[in-house]
Scaffold this active site. Structure first.
Site, PDB file in Angstrom:
ATOM      1  CB  THR A  84      52.860 100.668  27.935  1.00 48.79           C
ATOM      2  OG1 THR A  84      53.497  99.366  27.946  1.00 48.79           O
ATOM      3  CG2 THR A  84      52.436 100.994  26.531  1.00 48.79           C
ATOM      4  CB  THR A 122      52.618  95.102  26.778  1.00 51.14           C
ATOM      5  OG1 THR A 122      53.653  94.287  26.225  1.00 51.14           O
ATOM      6  CG2 THR A 122      51.636  94.224  27.526  1.00 51.14           C
ATOM      7  CG  PHE A 154      54.749  86.351  23.324  1.00 53.17           C
ATOM      8  CD1 PHE A 154      53.901  86.283  24.423  1.00 53.17           C
ATOM      9  CD2 PHE A 154      54.189  86.605  22.076  1.00 53.17           C
ATOM     10  CE1 PHE A 154      52.528  86.449  24.278  1.00 53.17           C
ATOM     11  CE2 PHE A 154      52.817  86.776  21.917  1.00 53.17           C
ATOM     12  CZ  PHE A 154      51.983  86.700  23.022  1.00 53.17           C
ATOM     13  CG  LEU A 155      61.483  90.321  22.958  1.00 49.36           C
ATOM     14  CD1 LEU A 155      62.254  90.870  24.141  1.00 49.36           C
ATOM     15  CD2 LEU A 155      62.000  90.933  21.685  1.00 49.36           C
ATOM     16  CE  LYS A 210      53.881  90.724  26.592  1.00 47.85           C
ATOM     17  NZ  LYS A 210      55.087  89.928  26.521  1.00 47.85           N
ATOM     18  CG  PHE A 255      59.035  80.644  33.775  1.00 47.50           C
ATOM     19  CD1 PHE A 255      59.866  80.334  32.710  1.00 47.50           C
ATOM     20  CD2 PHE A 255      58.802  81.977  34.072  1.00 47.50           C
ATOM     21  CE1 PHE A 255      60.462  81.335  31.953  1.00 47.50           C
ATOM     22  CE2 PHE A 255      59.393  82.990  33.321  1.00 47.50           C
ATOM     23  CZ  PHE A 255      60.223  82.661  32.265  1.00 47.50           C
ATOM     24  N   GLY A 259      62.670  81.473  44.498  1.00 45.77           N
ATOM     25  CA  GLY A 259      63.710  82.363  45.010  1.00 45.77           C
ATOM     26  C   GLY A 259      63.165  83.738  45.340  1.00 45.77           C
ATOM     27  CB  CYS A 266      57.617  92.633  31.113  1.00 45.60           C
ATOM     28  SG  CYS A 266      58.270  93.690  29.817  1.00 45.60           S
TER      29      CYS A 266
END
Ligand SMILES: NC(=O)C1=CN([C@@H]2O[C@H](COP(=O)(O)OP(=O)(O)OC[C@H]3O[C@@H](n4cnc5c(N)ncnc54)[C@H](O)[C@@H]3O)[C@@H](O)[C@H]2O)C=CC1
Ligand SMILES: O=C(O)[C@H]1O[C@H](OP(=O)(O)OP(=O)(O)OC[C@H]2O[C@@H](n3ccc(=O)[nH]c3=O)[C@H](O)[C@@H]2O)[C@H](O)[C@@H](O)[C@@H]1O
Length: 428
Positions: A84, A122, A154-155, A210, A255, A259, A266
């Site tokens: 998508t 998504t 969610f991988l 998502k 997370f 940097g 995604c």
């Protein structure tokens, strides 16, 4: 169960191989003949740890691939794992997904049995109707019940198999109890062994979950990057600060690696898509817009730091890491792209190295030099910019001695400060 997976890219191949591993009978459908041939030969068409092994184990047994939609109706359910991509205004282009939905619908025109079409891709909530319509166009008159559900994924790339097989949550977006039950059955072998949260909701809320998930994570990184830039101004190590704030479980330690920013297929696409969808409905999501702005700035900050030490014009400059993150050969929206562009604008001779992503980057920048090791890239280089946190960059040592100007500007805090090099961390 008998399940089709339409689209054999990063998500589709992982999904198909993992569903086969869970004991389902899986048919992977892709319009790309090379992809289908690879799968049928027992090889994964993409690089993902553990995936080759799963494909090799199940191909020719309970996993087969085809370019044909002919036997779609024989299965109980069809997942759509189609790209998508972003359009120019940031909104998603659902045309490829609609086309696949239409072909699936056509193949279900004479379906006698019930069949659930599950959107893995998504897509923004307002676009789900387009998929419903595309499926209904062909399957509207089918004798069996045909419904559309969403089941966002969610991988993460690089750990896709592990993430799929051991998820923190699975989200079922359905319009009926029947559809929910089909998804429960598909995931039953996985949920029997893993303690994952199951979220049951409607299709639109599921896809919003998502987007909110990705938008939150991307914004978290942009916030730590913003704070990291402030730290750098003050001569403070942003990683020490991040470690400390991460101890507060309302913030969480993950997370928070500041940097050169977030890339990949995604976060950039999904944040842009939810901003575009919100704007279209009349709302400007200011925090998300700022998250993108900070992210766009980080590569330029890396280059500006480099400028403080090296005049790149006519010099050989190494870019270490081309993939958008370690563990993958994916270079989509990699931060290496603006970094290479910036170096080219400065007149540098760029030499790039990545353990697995070179070929993908060559498509984008055919004119730069690519080498087979970080050591080769550093040889004779007037400076190196570190863009991907591959572990092997942390082990570099005497390779730096071969540089013409030993300047390392690190965008990922992977190289240690050491004697003999001028080292600059982006936020430390
Ligand atoms: N890559 C990732 O880590 C994740 C991606 N997603 C979402 O999953 C979706 C798929 O993403 P990727 O797997 O990365 O895409 P991809 O581009 O790697 O794979 C898409 C596949 O679909 C095939 N395809 C296109 N049109 C087709 C058709 N009509 N019939 C059959 N096959 C067709 C293409 O040949 C390609 O192999 C996207 O919406 C993405 O946002 C969600 C979670 C993670
Ligand atoms: O929707 C998706 O496709 C996926 O997007 C991300 O997964 P992914 O893009 O594969 O990789 P991440 O590990 O999230 O990293 C994304 C980017 O953020 C960067 N990042 C990550 C973490 C961090 O602390 N700092 C940081 O800069 C990485 O270097 C990378 O460029 C999400 O983590 C997945 O949950 C989601 O399924």
């Amino acid at each position: 169960m008998n399940i089709n997976v339409v689209g054999s890219g990063y998500v589709g191949t992982t999904l198909a191989a993992c569903l086969a591993d869970l004991g389902h009978d899986v048919t992977a459908i892709d319009i790309d003949e090379d992809v289908v041939a690879e799968l049928n030969a027992g090889r994964a068409p993409i690089h993902e740890p553990g995936l080759d092994e799963l494909v090799a184990e199940h191909a020719g047994e309970n996993l087969r691939a085809t370019t044909s939609y002919e036997n779609v109706a024989e299965a109980d359910a069809t997942f759509l794992a189609i790209q998508t991509p972003s359009r120019e205004d940031g909104s998603i282009d659902v045309a490829p997904l609609e086309a696949a939905a239409e072909m699936t619908g056509d193949a279900l025109a004479d379906a006698e049995d019930d069949h659930l079409v599950i959107v893995k891709s998504t897509i923004t909530p307002p676009k789900i109707d387009a998929v419903r319509d595309a499926v209904a166009e062909g399957a509207g008159e089918a004798a069996g019940r045909v419904e559309v559900a969403t089941n966002p994924e969610f991988l993460r790339e690089g750990t896709a198999v592990e993430d799929f097989l051991d998820p923190q949550k699975v989200v079922f977006g359905t319009d009926s109890e029947w559809a929910g039950a089909v998804l429960e059955d598909i995931y039953a072998p996985l949920l029997a062994d893993h303690d994952a949260h199951v979220v049951r909701t409607d299709p639109e809320t599921a896809t919003m979950i998502k987007y909110a998930n990705n938008a939150f994570l991307a914004t978290k990184i942009s916030l730590i990057n913003d704070l990291g830039n402030v730290c750098k101004e003050f001569g403070i190590d942003a990683y020490e600060v991040a470690d400390a704030i991460g101890l507060d479980d309302r913030i969480g330690e993950r997370f928070l690696r500041s940097g050169v920013g977030w890339g990949g297929s995604c976060f950039p696409k999904d944040v842009a898509a939810i901003i575009a969808a919100a704007r279209e409905s009349g709302y400007d999501p200011a925090v998300l817009e700022a998250a993108v702005e900070v992210n766009d700035r980080q590569p330029e900050r890396l280059l500006e730091l480099f400028d403080e030490h090296v005049d790149a014009e006519g010099k050989r400059v190494a870019v270490l890491g081309l993939a958008f993150k370690p563990g993958t050969d994916d270079t989509r929206n990699s931060r290496a792209i603006p970094v290479i562009e910036g170096l080219q604008e400065r007149g540098a001779d760029v030499v790039g190295y990545d353990p697995v992503a070179t070929e993908n980057m060559r498509d984008r920048f055919p004119g730069i030099e690519y080498v087979d090791s970080a050591g080769e890239a550093l040889e004779g280089a007037s400076g190196a910019l570190v863009v991907t946190d591959w572990d092997e960059f942390g082990a570099l040592d005497e390779e730096f001695d071969a540089m013409a100007e030993p300047v390392v500007v690190d965008g990922r805090r992977i190289v240690d400060r050491r004697e003999g090099i001028t080292y600059e961390g982006l936020t430390w």
